[in-house]
Design an enzyme around this catalytic site. Structure first.
Site, PDB file in Angstrom:
ATOM      1  N   THR A 139       0.784  -1.305  -0.164  1.00 54.48           N
ATOM      2  CA  THR A 139       0.157  -0.074   0.123  1.00 54.48           C
ATOM      3  C   THR A 139       1.033   1.217   0.086  1.00 54.48           C
ATOM      4  OG1 THR A 139      -1.972   1.094   1.126  1.00 54.48           O
ATOM      5  CG2 THR A 139      -0.248   0.076   2.502  1.00 54.48           C
ATOM      6  N   TYR A 140       2.279   1.147   0.355  1.00 49.16           N
ATOM      7  CA  TYR A 140       3.022   2.466   0.453  1.00 49.16           C
ATOM      8  C   TYR A 140       2.920   3.075  -0.989  1.00 49.16           C
ATOM      9  CZ  TYR A 140       4.499   0.899   4.962  1.00 49.16           C
ATOM     10  OH  TYR A 140       4.559   0.413   6.285  1.00 49.16           O
ATOM     11  N   SER A 141       2.515   4.470  -0.999  1.00 52.73           N
ATOM     12  CA  SER A 141       2.708   5.167  -2.493  1.00 52.73           C
ATOM     13  C   SER A 141       2.051   4.199  -3.580  1.00 52.73           C
ATOM     14  CB  SER A 141       3.928   5.518  -2.539  1.00 52.73           C
ATOM     15  OG  SER A 141       4.237   6.559  -1.589  1.00 52.73           O
TER      16      SER A 141
END
Length: 326
Positions: free
Chosen positions: A60-62
């Site tokens: 989910t990061y960036s």
């Protein structure tokens, strides 16, 4: 750099883990303060040069671009077998049904998506990012076991949850002969010590590796109380974590500053040294958006706090509302 066993496994990891939420396309996802690829690569290279072999990211990061940046950099800089790559799944990655959570369908899709973005055939540690209240833990654990047996992950881990939930997961794996969780990535720092009550003792008893996130309280422990940063201005989650206990937290921040001044070291070194000296902690997850952040983290490995300094840092603490499990 020191290297330690990852809990009760035979895996060896550096005493510091580089958290890679800092790296990603700023226009993708909810974190406009992230560093793009050109700015991230020198920091990843510096971490490797310092001896860090452990890198943590998440799908989910960036919007997945953190995995892409980290994967390309590690592929260019080092042999795959020389690094330990960890990623996570749970948060929403696409709209509509099955675009989030820890169902068998979601996990099978997300491990393949993460491997594609990272440019690798396997991850060393595949973690559930949070507890899924809508999926039976048996379904999640059997799916994770199958992911390991398929060779797509070497170990599995968990992140912030209640100790009773983690205990239930460990026992369920034991009863069914499934691959067990070997690590807990939980919220632990001088401003948030609620994990000391139940989670850390559970991990010590079960031989679980502890890899705390936000060991510097998202930078709050590294600067004057009224100072801010570009990340702080847009990080709504940070305010949710710490605003409720501001008065007590301020006293802790001031204690960190006083000890750092007396020792002639940075505040980051003092705050991180406190986490590192907890015997349950395996490898804190550090963020680095500047070279000095990595220099401070490495220096903290050799900073020994006295009992009197630890007492001064811990004395102002008051019980905090549970934060980080959602």
């Amino acid at each position: 750099m020191d290297y330690v066993r990852f809990g009760s496994t035979g895996l060896e990891v550096s005493r510091l883990c580089l958290g890679c939420m800092t790296y990603g396309v700023p226009e993708r996802g909810p974190h406009p303060w992230t560093l793009g690829e050109d700015a991230a690569r020198p920091l990843i290279r510096q971490a490797l040069d310092a001896g860090i072999n452990f890198f943590d990211t998440a799908n989910t990061y960036s919007d997945g671009t953190s995995e892409e940046i980290v994967g390309r950099a590690l592929l260019d800089f080092v042999k795959r077998e020389d690094v330990v790559i960890a990623t996570k799944a749970y948060n929403r990655m696409r709209p509509g049904p099955n675009g989030a959570g820890l169902s068998r369908k979601a996990l099978f899709a997300e491990i393949d998506n993460s491997l594609r973005r990272l440019g690798t055939d396997y991850v060393d540690l595949y973690q559930i990012h949070r507890w899924d209240y809508y999926t039976p833990i048996e379904e999640t654990l059997e799916a994770l076991n199958d992911i390991v047996k398929a060779g797509k992950a070497r170990y599995i881990g968990a992140s912030s949850m209640y100790a009773w939930q983690f205990s239930k997961a460990l026992y369920t794996s034991y009863l069914n002969g499934w691959t067990p969780f070997v690590s807990m990535q939980d919220h632990l720092n001088l401003l948030y010590r609620e994990e000391e009550r139940e989670m850390l003792p559970l991990c010590a008893d079960q031989g679980i590796a502890v890899i705390p996130w936000s060991p510097l309280a998202r930078g709050r422990l590294t600067r004057d109380w009224n100072a801010t940063s570009e990340r702080e201005k847009t990080d709504v989650y940070s305010r949710q974590l710490y605003e409720a206990t501001a008065d007590a937290d301020r006293a802790i921040v001031e204690a960190v500053a006083a000890i750092a001044k007396a020792r002639n070291v940075s505040r980051a070194q003092v705050a991180l040294a406190w986490v590192l000296q907890k015997e349950e902690v395996t490898s804190p997850i550090i963020g680095a958006s500047k070279p000095q952040h990595l220099d401070d983290a490495v220096a903290a490995l050799s900073l020994e706090l006295t009992d009197q300094e630890v007492d001064a840092l811990e004395a102002p603490y008051v019980p905090h509302p549970i934060a980080g499990h959602e």
